[in-house]
Design an enzyme around this catalytic site. Structure first.
Site, short mmCIF file in Angstrom:
data_model
loop_
_atom_site.label_atom_id
_atom_site.label_comp_id
_atom_site.label_asym_id
_atom_site.label_seq_id
_atom_site.Cartn_x
_atom_site.Cartn_y
_atom_site.Cartn_z
N PRO A 157 -2.04 -4.22 -6.28
CA PRO A 157 -2.36 -5.17 -5.86
C PRO A 157 -2.41 -5.74 -5.28
CG PRO A 157 0.33 -4.11 -6.76
CD PRO A 157 -0.82 -3.06 -6.80
N CYS A 158 -2.42 -5.34 -3.81
CA CYS A 158 -2.37 -5.51 -2.44
C CYS A 158 -3.60 -6.37 -2.60
CB CYS A 158 -2.02 -4.41 -1.65
SG CYS A 158 -3.97 -3.55 -1.26
#
Length: 202
Positions: A157-158
């Site tokens: 999810p970065c």
């Protein structure tokens, strides 16, 4: 909160909106309680079938509705069926660290054999492989599912907030899950019907 991210309340508002659409369009998504209770995950399972006699992970896989009746002869024996039916299990959970949804998934044949990370990458469509070649092992990773406690692959999810802040139609956060899945889902075989993206208010 960073641009492109959403609060947990906004996440669940978007999930509820998405599930209402699913109920009307394809009824393929559900919400299930995790084993520890009090935590929930949005879930979908989908079977893909391969029509090629010489099965490789580079072969063409099709959703059930895309396999024509006359092609079913290629899937006649139980042994062949086990080798040619691939089941994807998709989970969506909220990341409190990144304030975005995260797509977890596993893929296995009917004999129970899970795909390795290398095999998962082989299934990624060529158009995405080229774009993600530099980040292939960080974009798709494997870790313990945060709610189920067993290994799952996931899309890291970065970069999600950066991706989503560039989508101009997200003034209504209820559309967040639809826009996000439309952008990242096809990388791992998850495609939404076009009706999800149309102006449809259940």
């Amino acid at each position: 909160m960073a641009a492109g991210s959403i609060s947990e309340d906004e996440f669940w508002d978007s999930v509820i909106y998405f599930l209402k659409l699913s109920d009307k369009l394809d009824r393929k998504w559900t919400v299930r309680e995790a084993k520890d209770g009090g935590k929930y995950v949005m879930k979908k399972e989908e079977e893909l079938r391969c029509k090629d006699k010489d099965l490789t992970l580079g072969a063409d896989f099709y959703r059930d509705q895309e396999v024509e009746e006359e092609d079913s002869s290629t899937l006649q024996t139980d042994g062949e069926l086990e080798q040619r039916v691939l089941t994807y299990e998709y989970h969506i959970v909220y990341s409190q660290s990144y304030n975005v949804p995260v797509l977890y998934f596993n893929a296995h044949f009917q004999n129970g054999k899970l795909l390795s990370l290398e095999e998962i990458w082989e299934m990624v469509p060529a158009v995405y492989k080229e774009r993600l070649s530099q980040d292939r092992w960080t974009f798709i990773s494997q870790q313990e599912h945060p709610l189920l406690g067993r290994p799952f692959y996931f899309l890291h999810p970065c970069h999600t907030a950066d991706l989503m802040k560039n989508i101009p139609t997200l003034s209504d956060k209820r559309h967040y899950i639809i826009a996000w899945l439309s952008a990242v889902g096809p990388v791992v075989g998850l495609e939404l019907p076009l009706e999800y993206g149309q102006n449809f208010n259940p």
